[in-house]
Design a protein around this motif. Structure first.
Motif, PDB file in Angstrom:
ATOM      1  N   LYS A 103      14.733 -16.023  46.471  1.00 10.36           N
ATOM      2  CA  LYS A 103      13.749 -15.395  45.834  1.00 10.36           C
ATOM      3  C   LYS A 103      13.079 -15.786  44.509  1.00 10.36           C
ATOM      4  CE  LYS A 103      12.110 -10.594  45.697  1.00 10.36           C
ATOM      5  NZ  LYS A 103      12.263  -9.207  46.009  1.00 10.36           N
ATOM      6  N   ILE A 104      14.174 -15.939  43.755  1.00 10.17           N
ATOM      7  CA  ILE A 104      13.847 -16.591  42.447  1.00 10.17           C
ATOM      8  C   ILE A 104      13.024 -17.932  42.568  1.00 10.17           C
ATOM      9  CG2 ILE A 104      15.935 -17.744  41.775  1.00 10.17           C
ATOM     10  CD1 ILE A 104      13.817 -15.612  39.272  1.00 10.17           C
ATOM     11  N   LEU A 105      13.295 -18.667  43.358  1.00  7.48           N
ATOM     12  CA  LEU A 105      12.652 -20.103  43.536  1.00  7.48           C
ATOM     13  C   LEU A 105      11.231 -19.752  43.988  1.00  7.48           C
ATOM     14  CD1 LEU A 105      15.850 -21.817  45.445  1.00  7.48           C
ATOM     15  CD2 LEU A 105      15.092 -21.839  43.002  1.00  7.48           C
ATOM     16  N   ILE A 106      11.324 -18.856  44.874  1.00  7.27           N
ATOM     17  CA  ILE A 106       9.952 -18.557  45.539  1.00  7.27           C
ATOM     18  C   ILE A 106       9.009 -17.949  44.408  1.00  7.27           C
ATOM     19  CG2 ILE A 106       8.433 -16.974  46.923  1.00  7.27           C
ATOM     20  CD1 ILE A 106      10.742 -17.352  49.143  1.00  7.27           C
ATOM     21  N   GLN A 107       9.600 -17.159  43.549  1.00  9.59           N
ATOM     22  CA  GLN A 107       8.915 -16.550  42.425  1.00  9.59           C
ATOM     23  C   GLN A 107       8.279 -17.605  41.405  1.00  9.59           C
ATOM     24  OE1 GLN A 107      10.900 -13.422  40.415  1.00  9.59           O
ATOM     25  NE2 GLN A 107       9.024 -12.819  39.343  1.00  9.59           N
ATOM     26  N   THR A 108       9.066 -18.583  41.194  1.00  7.92           N
ATOM     27  CA  THR A 108       8.901 -19.646  40.102  1.00  7.92           C
ATOM     28  C   THR A 108       7.737 -20.476  40.724  1.00  7.92           C
ATOM     29  OG1 THR A 108      11.159 -19.815  39.751  1.00  7.92           O
ATOM     30  CG2 THR A 108       9.762 -21.531  38.805  1.00  7.92           C
ATOM     31  N   TYR A 109       7.824 -20.743  42.076  1.00  6.12           N
ATOM     32  CA  TYR A 109       6.713 -21.530  42.668  1.00  6.12           C
ATOM     33  C   TYR A 109       5.371 -20.850  42.668  1.00  6.12           C
ATOM     34  CZ  TYR A 109       4.010 -24.172  46.006  1.00  6.12           C
ATOM     35  OH  TYR A 109       3.042 -24.871  46.716  1.00  6.12           O
ATOM     36  N   ILE A 110       5.579 -19.462  42.868  1.00 11.96           N
ATOM     37  CA  ILE A 110       4.387 -18.627  43.104  1.00 11.96           C
ATOM     38  C   ILE A 110       3.578 -18.495  41.678  1.00 11.96           C
ATOM     39  CG2 ILE A 110       3.594 -16.356  43.316  1.00 11.96           C
ATOM     40  CD1 ILE A 110       4.101 -18.199  46.173  1.00 11.96           C
ATOM     41  N   LYS A 111       4.341 -18.588  40.662  1.00  8.45           N
ATOM     42  CA  LYS A 111       3.922 -18.548  39.226  1.00  8.45           C
ATOM     43  C   LYS A 111       3.480 -19.670  38.863  1.00  8.45           C
ATOM     44  CE  LYS A 111       5.683 -17.417  34.587  1.00  8.45           C
ATOM     45  NZ  LYS A 111       6.654 -17.057  33.846  1.00  8.45           N
ATOM     46  N   GLN A 112       3.809 -20.812  38.997  1.00  5.17           N
ATOM     47  CA  GLN A 112       3.336 -22.099  38.652  1.00  5.17           C
ATOM     48  C   GLN A 112       1.989 -22.333  39.673  1.00  5.17           C
ATOM     49  OE1 GLN A 112       3.998 -24.117  36.370  1.00  5.17           O
ATOM     50  NE2 GLN A 112       5.277 -22.777  35.449  1.00  5.17           N
ATOM     51  N   ARG A 113       2.059 -22.052  40.940  1.00  4.40           N
ATOM     52  CA  ARG A 113       0.838 -22.110  41.497  1.00  4.40           C
ATOM     53  C   ARG A 113      -0.351 -21.483  41.085  1.00  4.40           C
ATOM     54  NH1 ARG A 113      -2.440 -24.119  44.177  1.00  4.40           N
ATOM     55  NH2 ARG A 113      -2.526 -24.092  46.278  1.00  4.40           N
ATOM     56  N   ILE A 114      -0.078 -20.123  40.740  1.00  2.00           N
ATOM     57  CA  ILE A 114      -1.297 -19.205  40.224  1.00  2.00           C
ATOM     58  C   ILE A 114      -1.830 -19.980  38.833  1.00  2.00           C
ATOM     59  CG2 ILE A 114      -1.618 -17.133  38.969  1.00  2.00           C
ATOM     60  CD1 ILE A 114       0.204 -16.034  41.219  1.00  2.00           C
ATOM     61  N   ILE A 115      -0.900 -20.562  37.976  1.00  3.85           N
ATOM     62  CA  ILE A 115      -1.023 -21.264  36.806  1.00  3.85           C
ATOM     63  C   ILE A 115      -1.906 -22.514  37.051  1.00  3.85           C
ATOM     64  CG2 ILE A 115      -0.274 -22.407  34.736  1.00  3.85           C
ATOM     65  CD1 ILE A 115       1.920 -20.699  34.764  1.00  3.85           C
ATOM     66  N   ILE A 116      -1.523 -23.084  38.001  1.00  2.00           N
ATOM     67  CA  ILE A 116      -2.421 -24.488  38.471  1.00  2.00           C
ATOM     68  C   ILE A 116      -3.740 -24.181  39.080  1.00  2.00           C
ATOM     69  CG2 ILE A 116      -2.554 -26.119  40.421  1.00  2.00           C
ATOM     70  CD1 ILE A 116       0.493 -26.431  39.934  1.00  2.00           C
ATOM     71  N   ARG A 117      -3.503 -22.798  39.829  1.00  2.00           N
ATOM     72  CA  ARG A 117      -5.168 -22.434  40.331  1.00  2.00           C
ATOM     73  C   ARG A 117      -5.919 -21.873  39.152  1.00  2.00           C
ATOM     74  NH1 ARG A 117      -5.708 -19.129  45.732  1.00  2.00           N
ATOM     75  NH2 ARG A 117      -4.998 -21.349  46.532  1.00  2.00           N
ATOM     76  N   MET A 118      -5.396 -21.211  38.200  1.00  2.00           N
ATOM     77  CA  MET A 118      -6.270 -20.935  37.307  1.00  2.00           C
ATOM     78  C   MET A 118      -6.856 -22.115  36.314  1.00  2.00           C
ATOM     79  SD  MET A 118      -4.031 -17.495  35.910  1.00  2.00           S
ATOM     80  CE  MET A 118      -4.723 -17.649  34.187  1.00  2.00           C
ATOM     81  N   LYS A 119      -6.018 -23.095  35.793  1.00  2.00           N
ATOM     82  CA  LYS A 119      -6.578 -24.304  35.126  1.00  2.00           C
ATOM     83  C   LYS A 119      -7.585 -25.142  36.036  1.00  2.00           C
ATOM     84  CE  LYS A 119      -2.448 -25.283  32.544  1.00  2.00           C
ATOM     85  NZ  LYS A 119      -1.184 -26.195  32.245  1.00  2.00           N
ATOM     86  N   TYR A 120      -7.036 -25.064  37.377  1.00  2.00           N
ATOM     87  CA  TYR A 120      -8.186 -25.811  38.188  1.00  2.00           C
ATOM     88  C   TYR A 120      -9.718 -25.015  38.235  1.00  2.00           C
ATOM     89  CZ  TYR A 120     -11.059 -27.247  42.326  1.00  2.00           C
ATOM     90  OH  TYR A 120     -11.775 -27.893  43.279  1.00  2.00           O
TER      91      TYR A 120
END
Length: 149
Positions: A103-120
């Protein structure tokens, strides 16, 4: 994101939690150049001089399923509201059958994925605004031409 970019991000998550969960992946230096099947290397193998992490197949498959669900739930947009990372993590975690440790691994992935989308979106916002301005100018010119003729 492309599959290679997702694999690179999975490797980043694996590297972040490497000491706690060593089974998530191994360095490209440890793997070496054992693959001689004349296929193109992945982006991680192409970039690496031995310091990047190649995720294990189980972890990679888990996060690829999470990526599909992330795309399904977000529909190409940035979610709004409070506790977005927590909400998305819970939605995705409930749909994926996995251990509690993931769950913590998935949470870290989701957080980074949202940050990447925001930068894009932020990078493309300026180019989209320029395109919109040029279209407006073109429409004004066309109106002016119609009034003159």
């Amino acid at each position: 994101m492309t599959k290679d970019a997702v694999e690179y991000l999975i490797g980043w998550v694996a590297k972040k939690y490497r000491k706690k969960y060593p089974e998530l992946g191994s360095t490209t230096y440890v793997l070496g150049n054992t693959c001689h099947d004349y296929t193109l290397p992945t982006w991680v193998q192409h970039l690496s001089y031995g310091g990047l992490i190649v995720p294990s197949s189980n972890f990679k498959n888990l996060i690829l399923r999470c990526e599909k669900l992330f795309i399904k739930f977000t529909k190409g947009q940035i979610p709004t509201g409070r506790y977005i990372v927590k909400q998305l993590t819970n939605k995705i975690y409930n749909r994926v059958i996995t251990d509690d440790k993931n769950k913590i691994l998935i949470q870290t992935y989701i957080k980074q994925r949202i940050i990447i989308r925001m930068k894009y979106f932020n990078q493309n916002l300026t180019s989209m605004q320029k395109i919109k301005k040029s279209k407006m100018r073109l429409q004004r010119l066309n109106k002016l031409r119609k009034t003159i003729t």
